[in-house]
Design a protein around this motif. Structure first.
Motif, PDB file in Angstrom:
ATOM      1  N   THR A   1      -0.971 -13.702  20.049  1.00 59.00           N
ATOM      2  CA  THR A   1      -0.056 -13.198  19.035  1.00 59.00           C
ATOM      3  C   THR A   1      -0.869 -12.584  17.904  1.00 59.00           C
ATOM      4  OG1 THR A   1       1.654 -14.836  19.507  1.00 59.00           O
ATOM      5  CG2 THR A   1       1.694 -13.827  17.325  1.00 59.00           C
ATOM      6  N   VAL A   2      -0.532 -11.356  17.545  1.00 55.57           N
ATOM      7  CA  VAL A   2      -1.225 -10.693  16.439  1.00 55.57           C
ATOM      8  C   VAL A   2      -0.567 -11.117  15.132  1.00 55.57           C
ATOM      9  CG1 VAL A   2      -1.767  -8.479  15.367  1.00 55.57           C
ATOM     10  CG2 VAL A   2      -1.961  -8.751  17.847  1.00 55.57           C
ATOM     11  N   VAL A   3      -1.358 -11.731  14.281  1.00 52.03           N
ATOM     12  CA  VAL A   3      -0.862 -12.225  12.996  1.00 52.03           C
ATOM     13  C   VAL A   3      -1.043 -11.169  11.908  1.00 52.03           C
ATOM     14  CG1 VAL A   3      -1.129 -14.025  11.237  1.00 52.03           C
ATOM     15  CG2 VAL A   3      -1.357 -14.588  13.671  1.00 52.03           C
ATOM     16  N   ALA A   4      -2.182 -10.498  11.919  1.00 55.51           N
ATOM     17  CA  ALA A   4      -2.467  -9.469  10.918  1.00 55.51           C
ATOM     18  C   ALA A   4      -3.509  -8.520  11.484  1.00 55.51           C
ATOM     19  CB  ALA A   4      -2.984 -10.093   9.621  1.00 55.51           C
ATOM     20  N   ALA A   5      -3.496  -7.303  10.956  1.00 57.43           N
ATOM     21  CA  ALA A   5      -4.500  -6.316  11.350  1.00 57.43           C
ATOM     22  C   ALA A   5      -4.655  -5.316  10.221  1.00 57.43           C
ATOM     23  CB  ALA A   5      -4.106  -5.612  12.651  1.00 57.43           C
ATOM     24  N   GLY A   6      -5.840  -4.729  10.131  1.00 53.20           N
ATOM     25  CA  GLY A   6      -6.056  -3.748   9.078  1.00 53.20           C
ATOM     26  C   GLY A   6      -7.528  -3.439   8.919  1.00 53.20           C
ATOM     27  N   LYS A   7      -7.912  -3.166   7.692  1.00 53.80           N
ATOM     28  CA  LYS A   7      -9.272  -2.714   7.418  1.00 53.80           C
ATOM     29  C   LYS A   7      -9.743  -3.293   6.092  1.00 53.80           C
ATOM     30  CE  LYS A   7      -8.530   1.272   4.483  1.00 53.80           C
ATOM     31  NZ  LYS A   7      -9.084   2.575   4.115  1.00 53.80           N
ATOM     32  N   GLY A   8     -10.992  -3.001   5.755  1.00 59.42           N
ATOM     33  CA  GLY A   8     -11.529  -3.342   4.445  1.00 59.42           C
ATOM     34  C   GLY A   8     -11.714  -2.093   3.604  1.00 59.42           C
ATOM     35  N   THR A   9     -11.776  -2.280   2.306  1.00 64.39           N
ATOM     36  CA  THR A   9     -12.050  -1.180   1.383  1.00 64.39           C
ATOM     37  C   THR A   9     -12.539  -1.755   0.065  1.00 64.39           C
ATOM     38  OG1 THR A   9     -11.168   0.929   0.562  1.00 64.39           O
ATOM     39  CG2 THR A   9      -9.788  -1.017   0.245  1.00 64.39           C
ATOM     40  N   LYS A  10     -12.986  -0.880  -0.798  1.00 60.64           N
ATOM     41  CA  LYS A  10     -13.357  -1.262  -2.167  1.00 60.64           C
ATOM     42  C   LYS A  10     -12.122  -1.085  -3.035  1.00 60.64           C
ATOM     43  CE  LYS A  10     -16.547   0.085  -5.885  1.00 60.64           C
ATOM     44  NZ  LYS A  10     -17.620   1.038  -6.261  1.00 60.64           N
ATOM     45  N   TYR A  11     -11.654  -2.190  -3.656  1.00 58.12           N
ATOM     46  CA  TYR A  11     -10.396  -2.112  -4.405  1.00 58.12           C
ATOM     47  C   TYR A  11     -10.409  -3.009  -5.637  1.00 58.12           C
ATOM     48  CZ  TYR A  11      -5.563  -2.983  -5.753  1.00 58.12           C
ATOM     49  OH  TYR A  11      -4.406  -3.114  -6.481  1.00 58.12           O
ATOM     50  N   LEU A  12      -9.890  -2.482  -6.715  1.00 57.17           N
ATOM     51  CA  LEU A  12      -9.479  -3.237  -7.898  1.00 57.17           C
ATOM     52  C   LEU A  12      -8.143  -2.658  -8.361  1.00 57.17           C
ATOM     53  CD1 LEU A  12     -12.823  -3.464  -9.927  1.00 57.17           C
ATOM     54  CD2 LEU A  12     -11.667  -5.338  -8.727  1.00 57.17           C
ATOM     55  N   PRO A  13      -7.280  -3.442  -8.968  1.00 52.59           N
ATOM     56  CA  PRO A  13      -5.978  -2.922  -9.404  1.00 52.59           C
ATOM     57  C   PRO A  13      -6.078  -1.698 -10.307  1.00 52.59           C
ATOM     58  CG  PRO A  13      -5.967  -5.314  -9.481  1.00 52.59           C
ATOM     59  CD  PRO A  13      -7.380  -4.908  -9.181  1.00 52.59           C
ATOM     60  N   LEU A  14      -7.119  -1.633 -11.132  1.00 52.41           N
ATOM     61  CA  LEU A  14      -7.231  -0.502 -12.055  1.00 52.41           C
ATOM     62  C   LEU A  14      -7.461   0.823 -11.325  1.00 52.41           C
ATOM     63  CD1 LEU A  14     -10.488   0.472 -12.471  1.00 52.41           C
ATOM     64  CD2 LEU A  14     -10.591  -1.796 -13.496  1.00 52.41           C
ATOM     65  N   TYR A  15      -7.860   0.765 -10.063  1.00 47.78           N
ATOM     66  CA  TYR A  15      -8.144   1.996  -9.333  1.00 47.78           C
ATOM     67  C   TYR A  15      -6.901   2.863  -9.131  1.00 47.78           C
ATOM     68  CZ  TYR A  15     -12.747   0.076  -8.002  1.00 47.78           C
ATOM     69  OH  TYR A  15     -14.022  -0.438  -8.006  1.00 47.78           O
ATOM     70  N   HIS A  16      -5.715   2.264  -9.178  1.00 51.46           N
ATOM     71  CA  HIS A  16      -4.499   3.057  -8.964  1.00 51.46           C
ATOM     72  C   HIS A  16      -4.348   4.163 -10.016  1.00 51.46           C
ATOM     73  CE1 HIS A  16      -3.154   0.583  -5.722  1.00 51.46           C
ATOM     74  NE2 HIS A  16      -2.940  -0.486  -6.456  1.00 51.46           N
ATOM     75  N   GLY A  17      -4.969   3.991 -11.170  1.00 52.13           N
ATOM     76  CA  GLY A  17      -4.846   4.984 -12.221  1.00 52.13           C
ATOM     77  C   GLY A  17      -6.013   5.942 -12.337  1.00 52.13           C
ATOM     78  N   VAL A  18      -6.990   5.821 -11.435  1.00 50.43           N
ATOM     79  CA  VAL A  18      -8.176   6.669 -11.513  1.00 50.43           C
ATOM     80  C   VAL A  18      -7.817   8.105 -11.138  1.00 50.43           C
ATOM     81  CG1 VAL A  18     -10.484   7.068 -10.571  1.00 50.43           C
ATOM     82  CG2 VAL A  18      -9.731   4.749 -11.078  1.00 50.43           C
ATOM     83  N   THR A  19      -8.448   9.061 -11.801  1.00 50.71           N
ATOM     84  CA  THR A  19      -8.212  10.483 -11.553  1.00 50.71           C
ATOM     85  C   THR A  19      -9.510  11.144 -11.077  1.00 50.71           C
ATOM     86  OG1 THR A  19      -8.831  11.320 -13.739  1.00 50.71           O
ATOM     87  CG2 THR A  19      -6.586  10.431 -13.489  1.00 50.71           C
TER      88      THR A  19
END
Length: 453
Positions: free
Chosen positions: A163-181
């Motif tokens: 049974t697959v419970v979760a799948a995905g990838k890794g990345t570099k993330y911080l919440p403040l990145y959503h506002g980066v331009t």
């Protein structure tokens, strides 16, 4: 496991696999670097907005003068797709609207299509793949990119009976990145703007990786290809290293952070205070699986799998992905096996335009990685219910009203009056998918929520 043997047989028969590449950017360049070393694979034509630049790219990745001279370089993508001497089209432009246009042209021409352009796949991939299947044409995600590699791990786990419970990838993330331009992106990569410009690095493209948009797009592609669910509240990006995958990425009822089993999620290589995660998965992909019985759980321990404290949840992962250097696998699988390396079969995940800051009526949206919006992952049914604007269409659209920071932009909020014909075609394609219609092949139905396994 037989692709090399099958390709050798084609080469020995004097029937090489021949492809057209559309878009000779970074992904395309990495693919082109492998072509001279792959007997039986030929690039007949390269279509790019700047053909001379594409020639220089080929020279830069090691092509001989003779090989360059034997290849057609053009800025006419439609003509390149229509060539009668090719087996497959690689769409690597990164433009959602152009990706849809090129994919449909390939399908009409009876050519297999490898969609490197995951932006287009997230926007309308379920419909495009259905059209391809109806036409007897292979539509495939791009092996080497994280969606196809994750879909492969999911398929492996299910084929083994897990049974697959979760799948995905890794990345570099911080919440403040959503506002980066694009103006502030390079400081987060540890680069000086001058050095980035000298290297030809596109700040808006790199920012789409940083601000969460690319992660959302790739998780939508994985959900639509595998049938996994997307989080109701969007990606959480939990900090997590490879040793903790089965502990963190299990259902809340079992002590983890997932809403339920069978989800996509992205793990961050940074703790929320900016410290690096131990043994992070920034460049890789993973699948968390559950043992179906006590015997399988015991085998997990006996063979050294990392598990949670119960021993029932375990993880498999691939620490790196080589994007275009691995693309041959998709090309050869599509042509020689007539099988995609992942393809959407349902519309489960969507990526919606979300205001980076307070936006004002009259402003024009500038798409993925820009100054105005970032892409948030949503369940497709929730996106359709609220009338959310897909991030892939948040280009050159003028706002009708003010949008507060963090709010989802809706279809009703934008004016596409001045969009060009290619954008209008993309809008019509997306609207057809939203309506559940497929003009060329009968009806296309949005799936009801169903069990993953």
């Amino acid at each position: 496991m037989n692709l090399h043997r099958l390709l050798a047989a084609r080469a020995d028969a004097g029937r090489p696999v021949r492809v057209t590449l559309i878009g000779a950017g970074k992904f395309g360049a990495m693919f082109l670097a492998q072509v001279p070393h792959t007997r039986g694979l030929e690039v007949a034509c390269i279509a790019d907005l700047a053909p001379d630049r594409a020639r220089r790219t080929c020279a830069g990745v090691g092509w001989s003068d003779d090989l360059i001279a034997a290849t057609v370089f053009t800025d006419d993508a439609q003509a390149a797709i229509a060539r009668p001497d090719i087996d497959l089209v690689i769409e690597a432009t990164g433009s959602p609207a152009h990706g849809i246009l090129h994919a449909r042209a390939a399908i009409r021409a009876g050519r297999a299509i490898v969609m490197v352009n995951v932006e287009a796949d997230a926007l309308a991939g379920p419909l495009l793949a259905a059209e391809a299947r109806a036409a007897g044409v292979v539509y495939s995600l791009a092996y080497g990119d994280q969606p196809a590699l994750t879909a492969e791990l999911v398929d492996w786990a299910r084929a083994c009976g897990f049974t697959v419970v979760a799948a995905g990838k890794g990345t570099k993330y911080l919440p403040l990145y959503h506002g980066v331009t694009p103006d502030t992106v390079w400081q987060h990569y540890g680069l000086q703007p001058e050095a980035a410009r000298a290297a030809g690095m596109n700040p808006q493209m790199f920012n789409s990786f940083l601000d969460g948009t690319k992660s959302a797009i790739e998780m939508a592609a994985i959900a639509n290809a595998t049938g996994l669910d997307v989080p109701d509240d969007g990606l959480a990006f939990p900090p997590c290293g490879v040793d903790d995958l089965p502990h963190v990425l299990r259902p809340r009822a079992a002590g983890g952070m997932l809403e339920r089993a069978g989800m996509v999620e992205v793990v961050s290589s940074l703790e929320r205070d900016g410290r690096p995660v131990f043994r992070d998965l920034r460049w890789g992909v993973y699948v968390v699986l559950e043992a179906p019985n006590d015997y399988a759980a015991a085998c997990f321990a006996q063979y050294g799998l990392k598990t949670d404290s119960t021993g029932r949840y375990a993880a498999m992962y691939k620490p790196f992905h080589l994007i275009g250097l691995e693309l041959n696998v998709s090309v050869l699988s599509a042509v020689l096996r007539h099988e995609p390396t992942g393809a959407p079969h349902a519309f489960r995940g969507d990526v919606t335009a979300t205001a980076k800051r307070d936006l004002r009526a009259g402003e024009v949206l500038d798409g993925e990685g820009g100054y105005t919006v970032w892409g948030r992952l949503m369940p497709a049914q929730a996106s359709l219910a609220c009338g959310a604007l897909p991030i892939g269409l948040a280009h050159h659209a003028r706002l009708r009203r003010d949008i507060p920071a963090g709010e989802t932009v809706l279809w009703s909020d934008v004016d596409f009056t001045h969009a060009d014909s290619i954008m209008h075609d993309a809008i019509a394609t997306r609207r057809a998918m939203e309506a559940g219609l497929l003009s060329a092949a009968g009806s296309f139905r949005l799936p009801e929520r169903a069990a993953v396994d």
